[in-house]
Design an enzyme around this catalytic site. Structure first.
Site, PDB file in Angstrom:
ATOM      1  N   ALA A  70       1.021  -1.388  -0.121  1.00 25.43           N
ATOM      2  CA  ALA A  70       0.024   0.058   0.002  1.00 25.43           C
ATOM      3  C   ALA A  70       0.939   1.321   0.099  1.00 25.43           C
ATOM      4  O   ALA A  70       0.176   2.558   0.128  1.00 25.43           O
ATOM      5  CB  ALA A  70      -1.050   0.039   1.317  1.00 25.43           C
ATOM      6  N   ALA A  71       2.075   1.169  -0.193  1.00 24.18           N
ATOM      7  CA  ALA A  71       2.824   2.505  -0.280  1.00 24.18           C
ATOM      8  C   ALA A  71       2.562   3.279  -1.465  1.00 24.18           C
ATOM      9  O   ALA A  71       2.376   4.184  -1.267  1.00 24.18           O
ATOM     10  CB  ALA A  71       4.303   2.029  -0.378  1.00 24.18           C
ATOM     11  N   GLY A  72       2.290   2.550  -2.611  1.00 26.84           N
ATOM     12  CA  GLY A  72       1.979   3.159  -3.766  1.00 26.84           C
ATOM     13  C   GLY A  72       0.447   4.010  -3.673  1.00 26.84           C
ATOM     14  O   GLY A  72       0.183   4.924  -4.113  1.00 26.84           O
ATOM     15  N   ASP A  73      -0.309   3.037  -2.900  1.00 29.59           N
ATOM     16  CA  ASP A  73      -1.788   3.692  -2.794  1.00 29.59           C
ATOM     17  C   ASP A  73      -1.801   4.901  -1.633  1.00 29.59           C
ATOM     18  O   ASP A  73      -2.568   5.944  -1.878  1.00 29.59           O
ATOM     19  CB  ASP A  73      -2.732   2.760  -1.954  1.00 29.59           C
TER      20      ASP A  73
HETATM   21  O1  RIB Z   1      -1.566  -1.971  -3.145  1.00 30.84           O
HETATM   22  C1  RIB Z   1      -1.949  -2.914  -2.195  1.00 30.84           C
HETATM   23  C2  RIB Z   1      -3.115  -3.669  -2.281  1.00 30.84           C
HETATM   24  O2  RIB Z   1      -3.194  -4.523  -3.486  1.00 30.84           O
HETATM   25  C3  RIB Z   1      -3.655  -4.533  -1.097  1.00 30.84           C
HETATM   26  O3  RIB Z   1      -4.169  -4.078  -0.259  1.00 30.84           O
HETATM   27  C4  RIB Z   1      -4.100  -5.941  -1.983  1.00 30.84           C
HETATM   28  O4  RIB Z   1      -5.621  -5.809  -1.545  1.00 30.84           O
HETATM   29  C5  RIB Z   1      -4.194  -5.434  -3.417  1.00 30.84           C
HETATM   30  O5  RIB Z   1      -5.099  -4.935  -3.969  1.00 30.84           O
END
Ligand code: RIB
Length: 305
Positions: free
Chosen positions: A250-253
């Site tokens: 989730a760093a990119g998110d």
């Molecule tokens: O970017 C991380 C996410 O990728 C995770 O939370 C997983 O659910 C996938 O969608």
């Protein structure tokens, strides 16, 4: 900082195992821990934008199982508007994640309910899109729905961000004209542009190609190397803050959500990139997807070590 961001995308329950290293094909490893964590690229980006100061709405689908309730509850706990998160019959999306001692991961996604987010389902919540300033999409829901949402965002004059994750092939060419900010990582930039990205020079070549295809501006995230910004006139490299990584999930998110929140709050794109980078750096120091995303006060208090 308070503005309106709409995220159109996935919600997954992450089934996370920590192991000393990633298994090879055919190999069984003994893991160190197991946890279920709320995730999904769309939901993570919504949580990031909300924790980092934006008012956020989510458009997506969860299943009629216990994971669906938990995924919705996790967003509601962040004061994210979930009127457009529909419950559909069947299983919620899940992601099987292994994280190793070097903080690297592998992820396999089973879309489940995310596959039910059709263009018609998005249209039912057009008022939610209309109320937003910034629209964010990823690629964990059907391609036709992503293309539809990008086009609608463009028609309504929103700032449109596409995080093309996960991507293993080029995007439909007619999407590009709707995208203000395309934010791929290295492997996604390679898949989209056909240029193998493994250096700043190759990232510049890939960004040039993506702008030639029609993207407004491109930000290629380069992990510990930071990110490369391109707008067709100039390139700018933003080194990443140095931190000790525990888990990069989730760093990119977090970068995308933080960038969007900062833009929506009126920061310029350079400030928004720096803000997103600090948030992403803090996220890799903590385990899990949504639990790792920092609060606005953490980002504001961050000092380069
Ligand atoms: O970017 C991380 C996410 O990728 C995770 O939370 C997983 O659910 C996938 O969608």
């Amino acid at each position: 900082m308070s503005a309106k961001v709409v995220v159109i995308g996935s919600l997954n329950m992450d089934l996370v195992t920590r192991a000393p290293r990633l298994p090879k094909g055919g190999e069984t490893l003994i893991g160190q821990s197991f946890s279920t964590v709320s995730g999904g690229k769309g939901a993570n980006q919504a949580v990031a934008a909300a924790r980092l100061g934006a008012r956020v709405s989510m458009i997506g689908c969860v299943g009629s199982d216990a994971y669906g309730e938990a995924l919705r509850g996790a967003l509601l706990a962040e004061q994210i508007d979930c009127q457009a998160v529909s419950t559909v019959e069947g299983s919620s999306g899940v992601a099987l994640i292994v994280v190793d001692d070097n903080s690297q991961n592998t992820i396999v996604i089973v879309p489940g309910a995310n596959g039910e987010l059709t263009a018609a389902a998005i249209d039912r919540f057009d008022s939610v899109i209309q109320a937003a300033d910034v629209l964010i999409c990823q690629l964990e829901v059907p391609d036709a729905s992503v293309g539809h949402a990008l086009k609608r965002g463009r028609e309504l004059g929103k700032t449109v961000i596409l995080n093309p994750a996960p991507a293993s092939r080029p995007l439909p060419v007619d999407w590009y004209a709707s995208i203000d900010y395309l934010i791929p990582n290295e492997s996604e930039a390679s898949a989209l542009s056909g240029v193998s990205v493994d250096s700043l020079e190759s990232a510049q070549a890939a960004a040039t190609r993506l702008i030639a295809l029609g993207a407004g501006k491109v930000i290629i995230t380069l992990g510990a190397q930071g990110s490369l910004f391109a707008d067709g006139q100039r390139f700018e490299h933003f080194p990443a803050p140095v931190v000790k990584a525990v888990d990069t999930t989730a760093a990119g998110d977090t970068f995308v959500g933080g960038f969007a929140a900062a833009l929506a709050a009126g920061k310029d794109e350079v400030q928004a990139i720096r803000f997103g980078q600090v948030a992403a750096a803090l996220s890799v120091t903590r385990a899990g997807a949504q639990p790792s995303i920092p609060a606005l006060s953490d980002v504001q208090a961050f000092k380069t070590p």
